[in-house]
Design a protein around this motif. Sequence first.
Motif, PDB file in Angstrom:
ATOM      1  N   THR A   1     -23.590 -21.003 -11.519  1.00 55.82           N
ATOM      2  CA  THR A   1     -23.579 -19.549 -11.356  1.00 55.82           C
ATOM      3  C   THR A   1     -22.777 -19.191 -10.114  1.00 55.82           C
ATOM      4  O   THR A   1     -23.042 -19.717  -9.030  1.00 55.82           O
ATOM      5  N   PHE A   2     -21.797 -18.321 -10.264  1.00 53.10           N
ATOM      6  CA  PHE A   2     -20.882 -17.979  -9.179  1.00 53.10           C
ATOM      7  C   PHE A   2     -20.646 -16.468  -9.183  1.00 53.10           C
ATOM      8  O   PHE A   2     -21.084 -15.760 -10.087  1.00 53.10           O
ATOM      9  N   PHE A   3     -19.918 -16.008  -8.162  1.00 57.13           N
ATOM     10  CA  PHE A   3     -19.539 -14.599  -8.081  1.00 57.13           C
ATOM     11  C   PHE A   3     -18.045 -14.509  -7.798  1.00 57.13           C
ATOM     12  O   PHE A   3     -17.510 -15.280  -6.999  1.00 57.13           O
ATOM     13  N   ILE A   4     -17.376 -13.581  -8.463  1.00 54.88           N
ATOM     14  CA  ILE A   4     -15.949 -13.368  -8.196  1.00 54.88           C
ATOM     15  C   ILE A   4     -15.801 -12.854  -6.775  1.00 54.88           C
ATOM     16  O   ILE A   4     -16.387 -11.840  -6.405  1.00 54.88           O
ATOM     17  N   ARG A   5     -15.025 -13.567  -5.957  1.00 55.76           N
ATOM     18  CA  ARG A   5     -14.935 -13.233  -4.538  1.00 55.76           C
ATOM     19  C   ARG A   5     -13.564 -12.711  -4.138  1.00 55.76           C
ATOM     20  O   ARG A   5     -13.413 -12.142  -3.060  1.00 55.76           O
TER      21      ARG A   5
END
Length: 529
Positions: free
Chosen positions: A434-438
Motif C-alpha cells: 500500500t503506497f501513496f502517490i507522492r
Amino acid sequence: MTACSFPEARARHRGGPGQSLRAAAFAAAAFAVACGPGEEPPGRSARSAAWASAAPEPSPAAAGPAELLSARIDGGAAATAEPAASKEALRPGRGDKLASIAMRTFVYAAPERGALKLGYLRAGALVERAAAPSGDAGCAGGWYAVHPRGFVCVGKGASLDLDHEIVAATPAGPRRGEPYPYRYVVSRKPPPHLYVHLPSEAEQRRVEGRSRAQGTPAWSRRDEALLGEPEPLTPFFASRRDLPKPFGAAEKVRFPAHRGRARADSAFGLISTFEWTGRRFGLTTELDLIPIDRTSAVVPTAMRGVEVKSQGTPAFVMHHGVRTLKPDASGELKPDGWAAHRSGWVLTGKTAAGGAYAETDAGVWIPASALRVARLGRDFWGHAARGRKWIDISIELQTLVAYEGERPVFATLVSTGRGELGDPATTSATVQGTFFIREKHVTATMDGDDLSESSVDLRDVPYVQYFHNSYALHGVYWHDAFGKVRSSGCVNLSPADAAWLFAWTDPPVPEGWHAAFNDKGGTLVYIHA
C-alpha cells in the motif's frame, strides 16, 4: 537488469530496455523499459537539515502567499500594519506573469532556499505572479508568489522578461490532457544531428556529409501523416537565430551549426515541427532541432480503458474476432456486432446459457470465455467509507481499477514488471503493498544504464506518477503490450489511460506547472497478486 533515469539529475532508475531499438521495430526494441530513480527522483536530492525542518506543504485552501510571508518573515505584526495595496501586490492575480527559463524552475513553499519544494515549471512556461517580490533572501532577483501557491526565485531559473529568448524559442508547452503531450519520434540509424538553428542546405551537406536523396519514401509519407501538418515558422525560427539552452539542459559539445548527434536509440517529444529547405525539422523539449527524416514517428496505440458509469464489474476482451450478441424478440441471443480486442466493458452480473455469455451495461452480451474480469478490490483503510479515491492493481490479472469510495469509476489493462510475483529486490517484479502517490510529472526523461549495451534515451515519458522509491505509474509510447507483464518494475499504461489517471489522482498539478510534489501522500495505490 538495466536502469533508466532523469539525465538532468543523473539519478539512477530501475529497469531499462531489453535490446537496442530498431527504427522498424521500436516497440520490440524497448521490450524491457521501465522507470524509476534508484535515488531520489529529479529535484528531490538528499534531504538537508533545512529541508527536514521546512514547514509542511500548504494546501490550496490553507495559508496563501501573504499569510506565509507574515508567519515566516515578519512574524505577522509587520504584515498586519502594511497598507492593503502592498499586501495585494504580494499576491498573484493582477495580470503579472513570470517565465520559466530552466528545464526545472522549482516552486518553494516559502520564499527561501531551504523551504519545501512544491513542484517545478518547464522552460518556456508562463505563470501568474505577484506584482512585488516577497523578499530576496538567497535570491538577488527576488522571490515572487505564483499561482496558485508557492514562491519562485527570479534568476537563472526564472525571468520577469516575457520576451526572453527561451520563451521566444518555445512556441508551445505540453498538451496536457491529451494522450500524447508531444508528438513522439524515434531515431533511425545513424541518429539525427542536433542543430542549433534551422540549417541552410550548405550546412546540412557539410554536417551530414551527403545530399538528400530525391523523392519521398513510403515510410516518410507515413510519418508525415502521423505527425500532422507542420507549424508555420515563428519570427524566432524564421530569423535562424541560434537556439538558447535552458538552464539545466545538457550541452556537452557545440559546433557552429549543431551540437553533435543524438544518442543512439533515442526517442523525442517534439514541441513543434517546421518545413524548411524541402525538409521537415522537429523542435525537442531541450531546444534542439532534429531532421524528421532521420527518425520514425511513434504509432499511437488504440488501447483505452473504460469509465464505469453504472453499477457493475469492469471486464476486457482478450481475444480477436469476438462477436457481440443481442436478444431477438423471442429472447434468443443473435450475433449483433464485434467486440474489439482489449475493449473495456461493464458487466451487469447477468449471464446466459449456463454462464457462457455475460451481459454488459451497453445492452449486448459477450462470450464469457473471451473476457478478463477485474476483481473488485477490498477497502482495508477506510477510504471507501470516507468516499476517498484509491487505486487497486492486480499483478495476476494485469488490471487497474480506480475507485471513488466503494464505487469503481475507471478500469484498464496495464503492464507490470516481468518478474511477476517475484522479489522486487532480486527481479524486475513490481513492488506489492500500500503506497501513496507522492509526486507527479507531466513528462519526464528516462534513459538506460550508461554501461548497458541496450541503453536507450526516452525523452518526455508521459504522465509519470511516483508512489514508492523508484516505482511509478506512467504512460508508454514504446510498446503496446498492455494486459501482459512487460516493464522492469513500473506500472505501464497506455498514454490515454495515463492521461485520465493523471488528471484524476492527487496531488493535482496546477495549470502551467510541469510537476507537483506531496511527501504527505496523495491518492492511495494498492498493488497485490
